[in-house]
Design a protein around this motif. Sequence first.
Motif, mmCIF file in Angstrom:
data_model
loop_
_atom_site.group_PDB
_atom_site.id
_atom_site.type_symbol
_atom_site.label_atom_id
_atom_site.label_comp_id
_atom_site.label_asym_id
_atom_site.label_seq_id
_atom_site.Cartn_x
_atom_site.Cartn_y
_atom_site.Cartn_z
ATOM 1 N N LEU A 1 38.781 40.640 54.542
ATOM 2 C CA LEU A 1 37.825 40.574 53.706
ATOM 3 C C LEU A 1 36.410 40.607 54.304
ATOM 4 O O LEU A 1 35.283 40.869 53.389
ATOM 5 C CB LEU A 1 38.119 39.076 52.960
ATOM 6 C CG LEU A 1 39.284 38.880 52.379
ATOM 7 C CD1 LEU A 1 39.404 37.411 51.699
ATOM 8 C CD2 LEU A 1 39.386 39.714 51.138
ATOM 9 N N PRO B 1 30.617 42.727 48.964
ATOM 10 C CA PRO B 1 30.687 41.273 48.389
ATOM 11 C C PRO B 1 31.537 41.312 46.970
ATOM 12 O O PRO B 1 32.287 40.349 46.647
ATOM 13 C CB PRO B 1 29.465 40.909 47.751
ATOM 14 C CG PRO B 1 28.491 41.654 48.971
ATOM 15 C CD PRO B 1 29.278 43.053 49.137
ATOM 16 N N GLU B 2 31.310 42.231 46.116
ATOM 17 C CA GLU B 2 32.182 42.145 44.789
ATOM 18 C C GLU B 2 33.605 42.357 44.941
ATOM 19 O O GLU B 2 34.358 41.688 44.431
ATOM 20 C CB GLU B 2 31.557 43.393 43.832
ATOM 21 C CG GLU B 2 30.468 42.937 43.075
ATOM 22 C CD GLU B 2 30.627 41.713 42.336
ATOM 23 O OE1 GLU B 2 31.919 41.522 41.516
ATOM 24 O OE2 GLU B 2 30.027 40.797 42.257
ATOM 25 N N ASN C 1 43.850 34.332 47.708
ATOM 26 C CA ASN C 1 44.177 32.821 47.608
ATOM 27 C C ASN C 1 45.300 32.469 46.637
ATOM 28 O O ASN C 1 46.121 31.420 46.883
ATOM 29 C CB ASN C 1 42.778 32.136 46.922
ATOM 30 C CG ASN C 1 41.957 31.985 48.267
ATOM 31 O OD1 ASN C 1 42.182 32.020 49.363
ATOM 32 N ND2 ASN C 1 40.619 32.007 47.856
ATOM 33 N N ARG D 1 35.155 41.899 47.849
ATOM 34 C CA ARG D 1 35.577 40.617 48.518
ATOM 35 C C ARG D 1 35.883 39.437 47.799
ATOM 36 O O ARG D 1 36.850 38.731 47.849
ATOM 37 C CB ARG D 1 34.454 40.130 49.584
ATOM 38 C CG ARG D 1 34.956 38.897 50.576
ATOM 39 C CD ARG D 1 33.803 38.528 51.357
ATOM 40 N NE ARG D 1 33.049 39.713 52.096
ATOM 41 C CZ ARG D 1 31.912 39.703 52.357
ATOM 42 N NH1 ARG D 1 31.112 38.434 52.128
ATOM 43 N NH2 ARG D 1 31.191 40.713 52.834
ATOM 44 N N ARG D 2 35.098 39.419 46.653
ATOM 45 C CA ARG D 2 35.202 38.054 45.652
ATOM 46 C C ARG D 2 36.610 38.201 45.180
ATOM 47 O O ARG D 2 37.365 37.273 44.993
ATOM 48 C CB ARG D 2 34.203 38.138 44.942
ATOM 49 C CG ARG D 2 34.373 36.726 43.908
ATOM 50 C CD ARG D 2 33.150 36.719 42.985
ATOM 51 N NE ARG D 2 31.873 36.605 43.734
ATOM 52 C CZ ARG D 2 31.029 37.235 43.368
ATOM 53 N NH1 ARG D 2 30.876 38.484 42.723
ATOM 54 N NH2 ARG D 2 29.715 37.189 44.094
ATOM 55 N N GLU D 3 36.764 39.494 44.626
ATOM 56 C CA GLU D 3 38.287 39.722 43.644
ATOM 57 C C GLU D 3 39.343 39.727 44.792
ATOM 58 O O GLU D 3 40.387 39.190 44.251
ATOM 59 C CB GLU D 3 38.121 40.922 43.071
ATOM 60 C CG GLU D 3 36.941 41.095 41.999
ATOM 61 C CD GLU D 3 37.010 42.479 41.515
ATOM 62 O OE1 GLU D 3 37.511 43.337 41.774
ATOM 63 O OE2 GLU D 3 35.870 42.721 40.622
ATOM 64 N N GLY E 1 39.584 38.205 47.471
ATOM 65 C CA GLY E 1 39.726 36.807 48.085
ATOM 66 C C GLY E 1 40.495 35.980 46.806
ATOM 67 O O GLY E 1 41.251 35.328 47.426
ATOM 68 N N GLN E 2 40.061 36.074 45.819
ATOM 69 C CA GLN E 2 40.685 35.175 44.703
ATOM 70 C C GLN E 2 42.294 35.730 44.544
ATOM 71 O O GLN E 2 43.264 34.950 44.342
ATOM 72 C CB GLN E 2 40.044 35.655 43.327
ATOM 73 C CG GLN E 2 38.810 34.590 43.348
ATOM 74 C CD GLN E 2 38.082 35.077 41.916
ATOM 75 O OE1 GLN E 2 38.477 35.916 41.170
ATOM 76 N NE2 GLN E 2 36.892 34.336 41.658
#
Length: 107
Positions: free
Chosen positions: A45, A50-51, A61, A53-55, A57-58
């Motif tokens: 990640l 950044p964009e 998780n 990575r956010r998606e 990462g979610q």
Amino acid sequence: MAEPRELVDEAARGVAGASTLEELSAVRTAVSGKRSPLVEARRALGAMAPEARREAGQALNEAKAAIDALLDAREPSWPPPPVLNNWPPNGWTSPRSPNRPPTAISM
């Protein structure tokens, strides 16, 4: 990077195929251990935008939560270890016990 859905499916197959506690432990290590594909994907990640990575990462998780739920749901179905109640040891009695056999005093 591995797809989160594939990771959950792999964990589900492993959990379903485990017939002993040792096999379940091996599945846990394979799907969420230090060198598992899930951890490798989480490490990747850092190199993402950044964009993205956010998606990602979610999604990772959510996959980790699903994998943990699969593993945790299976573990309580194992029988608990037997309780060993071996106190007091066989033949031992307290010095103040009324059931203590009399001692022979030789003179």
